[in-house]
Design an enzyme around this catalytic site. Sequence first.
Site, PDB file in Angstrom:
ATOM      1  CG  ASP B 208      27.276  25.787  17.759  1.00 25.32           C
ATOM      2  OD1 ASP B 208      28.677  25.742  17.604  1.00 25.32           O
ATOM      3  OD2 ASP B 208      26.680  24.764  16.991  1.00 25.32           O
ATOM      4  CD  GLN B 211      33.028  24.259  12.117  1.00 18.51           C
ATOM      5  OE1 GLN B 211      34.162  24.693  11.622  1.00 18.51           O
ATOM      6  NE2 GLN B 211      32.598  23.023  12.322  1.00 18.51           N
ATOM      7  CE  LYS B 234      33.636  20.659  15.471  1.00 15.74           C
ATOM      8  NZ  LYS B 234      33.793  19.878  14.258  1.00 15.74           N
TER       9      LYS B 234
END
Lengths: 150, 414
Positions: B208, B211, B234
């Site tokens: 994932d 971030q 993001k």
Amino acid sequence: MSELNELYQQTILDHNRNPRNYGVLEDADGEADGHNPLCGDKVRIYIALEGDTIRSARFEGVGCAISTASASLMTEALEGKTLDEAEELFAGFQELVTTGQDAMDAIESLGKLAVFAGVRAYPMRVKCATLAWHTFKAALNQETATVTTE
Amino acid sequence: MRAAPANPPIYNIEKIRGDFPALQELMRGKPLAYLDNAATTQKPQAVLDVIQNYYVSSNANIHRAVHLLAQRATEAYESAREKTRQFLNAERASECVFVRGTTEAVNLAANAYARPRLKPGDEIVVSAMEHHSNIVPWQLVCQATGARLRVIPMNNRGELIMEEYEALLNEKTQIVSVVHVSNALGTVNPVREIGRMAHEHGAVFMVDGAQAVQHMRVDVQELNADFYAFSGHKLYGPTGIGILYGKHEHLESMEPYEGGGEMILSVSFEKTTYNDPPHKFEAGTPNIAGAAALEAALDYVMSLGVERIAAHEKRLLEYAHETLSFNRRVQLVGTAAEKASVISFVMDSAHPHDIGTILDSDGVAIRTGHHCAQPAMERLGVPATARASIGLYNTTEDIDALARSLNKVAEIFG
């Protein structure tokens, strides 16, 4: 007074620091759990009745200053009220924090609870202020499921 | 307030800030100090222009009609895929599937890869610091298949305990899916090592990267990830567009995710032949404008250079750690040795929600709450934290505004 000072009034800060009626109420006639999944606030409300009058209300939980102070001030306000009066108080409180009833007018009907007038400037915080009240209603109805703000 | 670091600037921050219209807005009459970049980033004008221009001069459906507009739309969409390939250094563009975001990417892998393959007793490994979006899709797979979810524990600093991870791996381990950078704590996980160990046990490895991609160079071939997911919003792009990278061999062998147009080669009532990847996983008219805008965002980040962005953010993170250390009420949550520019903290007398509101009144935007990582919060013994997260356009002034406002929190709450 700035919006921030209006939100964090001394009364609210005081009840956050030294919550009244905090802890278990033995021989409660009703209790319920409330949860705000957005911020993790949790509250448990206990009530004891005498006929249709609220003899005592207490709470436990963890939360922000607004939700802790709201629970604390609510338990104070509910003591000695009939169930109908409590209902009216909740309706008045909800109006105060959402639609922005004038704080001066609110003092008359809501007493100390009028310190929450500042919440109306922060719509994101309304749920913090009303969590204890929704949970109180659930305790009255002896609802078993946890009340959530969502 | 202390003087800003004397180091020479890594890039022209004033010019960069000028590229982001949202940063020019006043919040409650104060300049905006936007420190909620881990939730979503602001968008540069170049990204906004592409969205506008797409609808003005290229709007058509893709891969179908023969008219010029349709050709432009198809080119814009597929060009974004090729740009993504470069960004991730994937071997083929067709390994990059457009999705709505990281959440859909994990769900796609869980449903189209894991669900048809897993059997009762099989195991899926995630970590203690996952976002809910890398927990719940796997729980659903477990429910459907009888597989079991295992969790890599973390220490008090918010670092995964690799020995415990090693002990979890066995011949039943089918999938290891781990967050690259924790949204709640900022921890950068040793994903290459985690993947190597997963592969040694024959497991498929998913990352994932929601971030991570905005803070560091990610090379999916070097990582040897089987799947890698990220979100456009993001990464200075629009909402509603993201990427699931999957190795060609996996994508080819996978079942479709959703049925519909675009994902087929031929349809009859007796038999339908599916299209090749990535189209097999892109049923219906996709977010074409979003894809085009994602390309603009990737262009923006790549022309600035991910390494330079990382250097700028690292410098600010150090400045923030130092500045906040003067406020004795502030306690950091998540102190991993390897950390991205995420600062999660609590204050003894003030709840994160109250911190957030007071900071907001000063124009400082941070996130408060459990950050959709409730198990991680539980593990570290806090119901919620306040989180300031730094992006490429932040400055020492933003950090100073944060520090000033936190002093005010301490004043109000004592």
